[in-house]
Design an enzyme around this catalytic site. Structure first.
Site, mmCIF file in Angstrom:
data_model
loop_
_atom_site.group_PDB
_atom_site.id
_atom_site.type_symbol
_atom_site.label_atom_id
_atom_site.label_comp_id
_atom_site.label_asym_id
_atom_site.label_seq_id
_atom_site.Cartn_x
_atom_site.Cartn_y
_atom_site.Cartn_z
ATOM 1 N N HIS A 202 9.716 2.193 -0.857
ATOM 2 C CA HIS A 202 9.315 0.864 -0.375
ATOM 3 C C HIS A 202 8.963 -0.141 -1.470
ATOM 4 O O HIS A 202 8.738 -1.311 -1.186
ATOM 5 C CB HIS A 202 8.113 0.971 0.576
ATOM 6 C CG HIS A 202 6.826 1.306 -0.132
ATOM 7 N ND1 HIS A 202 6.023 0.340 -0.677
ATOM 8 C CD2 HIS A 202 6.228 2.475 -0.401
ATOM 9 C CE1 HIS A 202 4.971 0.912 -1.236
ATOM 10 N NE2 HIS A 202 5.073 2.204 -1.096
HETATM 11 N N1 UDP Z 1 2.625 7.325 5.286
HETATM 12 C C1 UDP Z 1 2.628 7.381 6.675
HETATM 13 N N2 UDP Z 1 3.831 7.323 7.339
HETATM 14 C C2 UDP Z 1 5.024 7.209 6.702
HETATM 15 C C3 UDP Z 1 5.019 7.135 5.289
HETATM 16 C C4 UDP Z 1 3.792 7.197 4.599
HETATM 17 O O1 UDP Z 1 1.569 7.486 7.291
HETATM 18 O O2 UDP Z 1 6.066 7.145 7.368
HETATM 19 C C5 UDP Z 1 1.320 7.356 4.581
HETATM 20 C C6 UDP Z 1 1.193 8.400 3.516
HETATM 21 O O3 UDP Z 1 0.722 9.614 4.065
HETATM 22 C C7 UDP Z 1 0.181 7.796 2.555
HETATM 23 C C8 UDP Z 1 0.418 6.315 2.697
HETATM 24 O O4 UDP Z 1 1.183 6.128 3.891
HETATM 25 O O5 UDP Z 1 -1.125 8.086 2.954
HETATM 26 C C9 UDP Z 1 1.180 5.802 1.503
HETATM 27 O O6 UDP Z 1 1.481 4.493 1.698
HETATM 28 P P1 UDP Z 1 2.635 3.722 0.941
HETATM 29 O O7 UDP Z 1 3.621 4.692 0.405
HETATM 30 O O8 UDP Z 1 3.105 2.685 1.901
HETATM 31 O O9 UDP Z 1 1.865 2.941 -0.198
HETATM 32 P P2 UDP Z 1 1.478 3.276 -1.702
HETATM 33 O O10 UDP Z 1 0.665 4.522 -1.697
HETATM 34 O O11 UDP Z 1 2.744 3.379 -2.482
HETATM 35 O O12 UDP Z 1 0.674 2.095 -2.127
#
Ligand code: UDP
Length: 356
Positions: A202
């Protein structure tokens, strides 16, 4: 003591789940939702599943460029923070919401606490890096998840108000893994535990130019084993706009879905042979669950996982991804890089001590 916590996107909701519970045993917490993530799968579902208190205020920022969203959030936060008159504003992570909360608190002279302070990718072109650096330098209370984060802050001259508290995402993982583990997870999709990959992509760097999108599609279509890919709305939108969605959807081993809830995601993660991701949080969650991680970036904030041999950086490069997936060996022992699952308690204690 009154705290205003500001959240706005999926990983922040996950962090707020354990932290709101710990805070509310000690202080009055006012929860503000910026609306940066407004799709039901990214917001409402996580609030419901993780039993996060309903927000007291919704800024309703809606879609827009990061700069436009930042401006709207700041404008809407000012009267809210003036009216609530908190003793501290708490922001999480590294998003536009984090930066808006930090700027608003600083301009109104309200002490700022930053949960997940001190992380650095050392890549200033990343919006997340810009948000972190500015937020850390405006914060009175810097709540670091790792020793690396403390060292990063020290290099920038930040040593006052710095606490190594551990990682609240580990708290969330410990809190919800038993419930998640009881869900059908891979079985519901007809997949064998250990017989598939879990993919998430993403980041702006992967989606914001035609070349980056092409590289992403080349990586996805190089995957030759069953893989579940819950597609972030932004990624889907960019693939569709770039005319590349059909190529991804037609790839025989990829199973696409909308984003799934945290519990289903955790269940899928627990059963995966490996995770392939550009997410920050997912790299750590793979580590928490002992699942090898292949990270589609050239750097990471979670360097411990790479140095320890649990995470492989491949960039968005099909050859390197294939090589990493062919050799997923990793150490049996996982050191406690991210604490003991009690970060939320320590943060709440540090917040109270700062206000005393
Ligand atoms: N997550 C979720 N559903 C999904 C994909 C990810 O609940 O389909 C959760 C994952 O378990 C984690 C969080 O979203 O806790 C991560 O978010 P993201 O990857 O959007 O953001 P980043 O951590 O890169 O800032």
């Amino acid at each position: 003591m009154r705290i205003v916590s500001i959240v706005g996107n999926r990983p922040q909701f996950v962090k707020a789940a354990p932290l709101s519970r710990a805070l509310r045993t000690r202080v009055d917490e006012v929860l503000v939702h910026s609306g940066q993530h407004y799709d039901p799968e990214l917001a409402d579902l996580i609030f419901d599943e993780l039993d996060i208190p309903a927000p007291d205020h919704a800024l309703g920022v809606g879609p827009g460029s990061p700069l436009a969203q930042l401006a709207v959030m700041c404008e809407r936060l000012e009267p809210l923070l003036v009216a609530e008159a908190p003793d501290m504003v708490l922001v999480y992570g590294d998003t536009t919401t984090t930066l808006a909360g930090a700027l608003a608190a600083a301009k109104l002279d309200i002490p700022l606490g930053h949960v997940e302070a001190g992380l650095r990718s050392f890549d200033r072109s990343m919006p997340e890096e810009q948000n972190r650096v500015v937020t850390d330098h405006l914060s009175a209370l810097l709540l670091c998840p790792t020793d690396t984060a403390v060292a990063n802050l020290a290099r920038e001259g930040l040593t006052r108000g710095v606490h190594q508290v551990g990682d609240v995402m580990l708290d969330a993982s410990r809190m919800f893994a038993p419930v998640a583990g009881a869900r059908p997870g891979p079985a519901a999709l007809g997949l064998d535990p250990g017989g598939y990959l879990l993919v998430t992509i993403h980041r702006a760097a992967a989606t914001d130019t035609p070349e980056a999108l092409r590289a992403m599609v080349d990586v996805l279509t190089a995957i030759e084993e069953p893989a579940v890919f819950p597609v972030h709305p932004r990624t889907r939108h960019k693939l569709e706009a770039g005319g590349l969605w059909d190529e991804v959807a037609a790839h025989p081993t990829l199973r696409l879905s909308p984003p799934v809830g945290y519990l289903d995601f955790t269940a899928l993660l627990i059963g995966a042979r490996a995770v392939v991701t550009d997410s920050g949080g997912v790299q750590k969650e793979a580590y928490f669950q002992g699942v090898p991680c292949v990270t589609l970036r050239d750097g990471t904030e979670w360097v411990e996982t790479v140095e320890g041999g649990f995470n492989t950086l491949t960039g968005m490069d099909p050859g390197r991804v294939r090589a990493a997936l062919a050799d997923l060996s990793m150490p049996a022992e996982r050191p406690p890089y991210y604490g003991d699952g009690r970060a939320a308690e320590r943060i709440a204690e540090a917040v109270v001590a700062h206000g005393a």
